[in-house]
Design a protein around this motif. Sequence first.
Motif, PDB file in Angstrom:
ATOM      1  N   LEU A  56     -62.262  -7.318 -16.294  1.00  0.00           N
ATOM      2  CA  LEU A  56     -63.666  -7.177 -15.945  1.00  0.00           C
ATOM      3  C   LEU A  56     -63.830  -6.685 -14.514  1.00  0.00           C
ATOM      4  CD1 LEU A  56     -65.087 -10.539 -17.381  1.00  0.00           C
ATOM      5  CD2 LEU A  56     -65.321  -8.269 -18.397  1.00  0.00           C
ATOM      6  N   GLY A  57     -65.031  -6.263 -14.190  1.00  0.00           N
ATOM      7  CA  GLY A  57     -65.370  -5.947 -12.810  1.00  0.00           C
ATOM      8  C   GLY A  57     -65.884  -7.196 -12.124  1.00  0.00           C
ATOM      9  N   LEU A  58     -65.491  -7.392 -10.872  1.00  0.00           N
ATOM     10  CA  LEU A  58     -65.878  -8.567 -10.099  1.00  0.00           C
ATOM     11  C   LEU A  58     -66.599  -8.143  -8.829  1.00  0.00           C
ATOM     12  CD1 LEU A  58     -65.673 -11.606  -9.229  1.00  0.00           C
ATOM     13  CD2 LEU A  58     -63.439 -11.020  -8.250  1.00  0.00           C
ATOM     14  N   ILE A  59     -67.781  -8.718  -8.609  1.00  0.00           N
ATOM     15  CA  ILE A  59     -68.562  -8.458  -7.396  1.00  0.00           C
ATOM     16  C   ILE A  59     -68.946  -9.811  -6.818  1.00  0.00           C
ATOM     17  CG2 ILE A  59     -70.619  -7.349  -6.426  1.00  0.00           C
ATOM     18  CD1 ILE A  59     -70.661  -5.600  -9.018  1.00  0.00           C
ATOM     19  N   GLU A  60     -68.711 -10.012  -5.517  1.00  0.00           N
ATOM     20  CA  GLU A  60     -69.031 -11.298  -4.891  1.00  0.00           C
ATOM     21  C   GLU A  60     -69.953 -11.097  -3.690  1.00  0.00           C
ATOM     22  OE1 GLU A  60     -65.461 -14.362  -5.617  1.00  0.00           O
ATOM     23  OE2 GLU A  60     -64.921 -12.694  -4.306  1.00  0.00           O
ATOM     24  N   TYR A  61     -70.939 -11.984  -3.598  1.00  0.00           N
ATOM     25  CA  TYR A  61     -71.884 -11.995  -2.478  1.00  0.00           C
ATOM     26  C   TYR A  61     -71.912 -13.384  -1.852  1.00  0.00           C
ATOM     27  CZ  TYR A  61     -74.076  -7.432  -3.271  1.00  0.00           C
ATOM     28  OH  TYR A  61     -74.317  -6.076  -3.377  1.00  0.00           O
ATOM     29  N   PRO A  62     -72.147 -13.477  -0.547  1.00  0.00           N
ATOM     30  CA  PRO A  62     -72.283 -14.791   0.090  1.00  0.00           C
ATOM     31  C   PRO A  62     -73.598 -15.438  -0.321  1.00  0.00           C
ATOM     32  CG  PRO A  62     -72.816 -13.065   1.661  1.00  0.00           C
ATOM     33  CD  PRO A  62     -72.303 -12.367   0.426  1.00  0.00           C
ATOM     34  N   ALA A  63     -73.678 -16.744  -0.177  1.00  0.00           N
ATOM     35  CA  ALA A  63     -74.896 -17.476  -0.545  1.00  0.00           C
ATOM     36  C   ALA A  63     -76.090 -17.009   0.273  1.00  0.00           C
ATOM     37  CB  ALA A  63     -74.672 -18.978  -0.345  1.00  0.00           C
ATOM     38  N   SER A  64     -75.837 -16.515   1.471  1.00  0.00           N
ATOM     39  CA  SER A  64     -76.919 -16.113   2.378  1.00  0.00           C
ATOM     40  C   SER A  64     -77.695 -14.899   1.893  1.00  0.00           C
ATOM     41  CB  SER A  64     -76.349 -15.813   3.773  1.00  0.00           C
ATOM     42  OG  SER A  64     -75.371 -14.784   3.695  1.00  0.00           O
ATOM     43  N   VAL A  65     -77.180 -14.208   0.876  1.00  0.00           N
ATOM     44  CA  VAL A  65     -77.860 -12.995   0.410  1.00  0.00           C
ATOM     45  C   VAL A  65     -79.158 -13.330  -0.336  1.00  0.00           C
ATOM     46  CG1 VAL A  65     -76.850 -12.729  -1.896  1.00  0.00           C
ATOM     47  CG2 VAL A  65     -77.357 -10.701  -0.538  1.00  0.00           C
ATOM     48  N   GLY A  66     -79.258 -14.557  -0.840  1.00  0.00           N
ATOM     49  CA  GLY A  66     -80.473 -14.950  -1.562  1.00  0.00           C
ATOM     50  C   GLY A  66     -80.203 -16.094  -2.511  1.00  0.00           C
ATOM     51  N   ASP A  67     -81.280 -16.628  -3.119  1.00  0.00           N
ATOM     52  CA  ASP A  67     -81.097 -17.730  -4.064  1.00  0.00           C
ATOM     53  C   ASP A  67     -80.632 -17.196  -5.416  1.00  0.00           C
ATOM     54  OD1 ASP A  67     -83.360 -16.733  -5.419  1.00  0.00           O
ATOM     55  OD2 ASP A  67     -84.706 -18.108  -4.373  1.00  0.00           O
ATOM     56  N   GLU A  68     -80.308 -18.114  -6.312  1.00  0.00           N
ATOM     57  CA  GLU A  68     -79.745 -17.728  -7.601  1.00  0.00           C
ATOM     58  C   GLU A  68     -80.679 -16.826  -8.395  1.00  0.00           C
ATOM     59  OE1 GLU A  68     -77.811 -19.773 -11.624  1.00  0.00           O
ATOM     60  OE2 GLU A  68     -78.559 -21.026  -9.994  1.00  0.00           O
ATOM     61  N   GLY A 108     -77.375  -4.259 -14.700  1.00  0.00           N
ATOM     62  CA  GLY A 108     -76.561  -4.166 -15.904  1.00  0.00           C
ATOM     63  C   GLY A 108     -75.326  -5.035 -15.908  1.00  0.00           C
ATOM     64  N   ALA A 109     -75.319  -6.085 -15.091  1.00  0.00           N
ATOM     65  CA  ALA A 109     -74.174  -7.000 -15.040  1.00  0.00           C
ATOM     66  C   ALA A 109     -74.105  -7.831 -16.319  1.00  0.00           C
ATOM     67  CB  ALA A 109     -74.277  -7.913 -13.828  1.00  0.00           C
ATOM     68  N   GLN A 110     -72.920  -8.343 -16.612  1.00  0.00           N
ATOM     69  CA  GLN A 110     -72.724  -9.172 -17.812  1.00  0.00           C
ATOM     70  C   GLN A 110     -73.046 -10.639 -17.572  1.00  0.00           C
ATOM     71  OE1 GLN A 110     -68.816  -8.811 -19.487  1.00  0.00           O
ATOM     72  NE2 GLN A 110     -69.241  -6.854 -20.473  1.00  0.00           N
ATOM     73  N   ASP A 111     -72.666 -11.137 -16.402  1.00  0.00           N
ATOM     74  CA  ASP A 111     -72.787 -12.567 -16.152  1.00  0.00           C
ATOM     75  C   ASP A 111     -72.830 -12.818 -14.652  1.00  0.00           C
ATOM     76  OD1 ASP A 111     -72.953 -15.252 -16.740  1.00  0.00           O
ATOM     77  OD2 ASP A 111     -70.789 -15.536 -16.963  1.00  0.00           O
ATOM     78  N   ILE A 112     -73.372 -13.962 -14.261  1.00  0.00           N
ATOM     79  CA  ILE A 112     -73.412 -14.345 -12.848  1.00  0.00           C
ATOM     80  C   ILE A 112     -73.174 -15.838 -12.719  1.00  0.00           C
ATOM     81  CG2 ILE A 112     -75.945 -14.414 -13.005  1.00  0.00           C
ATOM     82  CD1 ILE A 112     -76.054 -14.043  -9.971  1.00  0.00           C
ATOM     83  N   GLU A 113     -72.375 -16.231 -11.731  1.00  0.00           N
ATOM     84  CA  GLU A 113     -72.115 -17.639 -11.434  1.00  0.00           C
ATOM     85  C   GLU A 113     -72.496 -17.875  -9.978  1.00  0.00           C
ATOM     86  OE1 GLU A 113     -67.959 -17.948 -12.144  1.00  0.00           O
ATOM     87  OE2 GLU A 113     -68.107 -17.185 -14.199  1.00  0.00           O
ATOM     88  N   SER A 114     -73.425 -18.794  -9.742  1.00  0.00           N
ATOM     89  CA  SER A 114     -73.869 -19.086  -8.374  1.00  0.00           C
ATOM     90  C   SER A 114     -73.514 -20.521  -7.999  1.00  0.00           C
ATOM     91  CB  SER A 114     -75.382 -18.883  -8.247  1.00  0.00           C
ATOM     92  OG  SER A 114     -75.728 -17.523  -8.392  1.00  0.00           O
ATOM     93  N   THR A 115     -72.995 -20.696  -6.788  1.00  0.00           N
ATOM     94  CA  THR A 115     -72.701 -22.021  -6.238  1.00  0.00           C
ATOM     95  C   THR A 115     -73.195 -22.031  -4.793  1.00  0.00           C
ATOM     96  OG1 THR A 115     -70.533 -21.464  -5.300  1.00  0.00           O
ATOM     97  CG2 THR A 115     -70.588 -22.089  -7.635  1.00  0.00           C
ATOM     98  N   ASP A 116     -72.982 -23.147  -4.127  1.00  0.00           N
ATOM     99  CA  ASP A 116     -73.358 -23.241  -2.711  1.00  0.00           C
ATOM    100  C   ASP A 116     -72.555 -22.270  -1.853  1.00  0.00           C
ATOM    101  OD1 ASP A 116     -75.137 -25.206  -3.331  1.00  0.00           O
ATOM    102  OD2 ASP A 116     -73.811 -26.872  -2.770  1.00  0.00           O
ATOM    103  N   ASP A 117     -71.398 -21.824  -2.362  1.00  0.00           N
ATOM    104  CA  ASP A 117     -70.533 -20.930  -1.592  1.00  0.00           C
ATOM    105  C   ASP A 117     -70.900 -19.459  -1.745  1.00  0.00           C
ATOM    106  OD1 ASP A 117     -68.657 -22.909  -0.542  1.00  0.00           O
ATOM    107  OD2 ASP A 117     -68.112 -23.194  -2.633  1.00  0.00           O
ATOM    108  N   GLY A 118     -71.592 -19.125  -2.834  1.00  0.00           N
ATOM    109  CA  GLY A 118     -71.939 -17.716  -3.023  1.00  0.00           C
ATOM    110  C   GLY A 118     -72.179 -17.366  -4.477  1.00  0.00           C
TER     111      GLY A 118
END
Length: 248
Positions: free
Chosen positions: A136-148, A159-169
Amino acid sequence: MAGHSKFKNIMHRKGAQDKKRSNLFSKLSREITVAAKMGTPDPDMNPRLRLAVNTAKSQSMPKDNIQRAIDKATAGDDENYEEVRYEGYGPGGSAIIVETLTDNRNRTATAVRTAFSKHGGNLGTEGSVQHGFERLGLIEYPASVGDEDTVLEAAMEAGAQDIESTDDGHTIWTAADDLHQVAGDLEKALGEAETVKLAWKPNITVDMDESGASTLLKLIDVLDDDDDVQTVWGNYDISDEVMEKLEG
């Protein structure tokens, strides 16, 4: 890794790599050079090179280093690297995929096999563990970019397939073929990502106890130290409690 999202410890020990900055820059330079050789040396026209350059920038690699790696591809040097993937089993029944760029298959195969055998694992044949992962393709952003909700809306719009948000990003998954397009759309909406790369995501994960995790992390450190090894992926999950014991 304590407190990180599950995928943070499935992927590799980023903190350990950060401490080995020169080693990391060497790996990034090799990927940039190979990518530039395989296509055009223009990142705008070469998706793989663009990914390599973006990854290097996210790791604070100096622009001069990036340009030297690109120039090396057009200078006609005799170094020719090939991509070789190794698969095997680590401690606790974990499955490991090791991606390498090497100019000497025998040297790399010996080093990887030795690392596995000395740290509670064994090297398997090609395809022996790959079936338990999805490319799969993986894209990561820090938590500071915005809320979930903000990131989820932008990711779905792109067009992303899925997203996982935590306190870390935020960890965003795409189809492998859609990675460049989704990453470009997200950059317009959220800014530059911390990580944009192709990944091996496990279908199921294996919980590691303290003993298994300790040996496994030593294996990953040894592999990370090898100049030929680009990335180590696995299906292991180390709980915060176990990590705290190991780090304590």
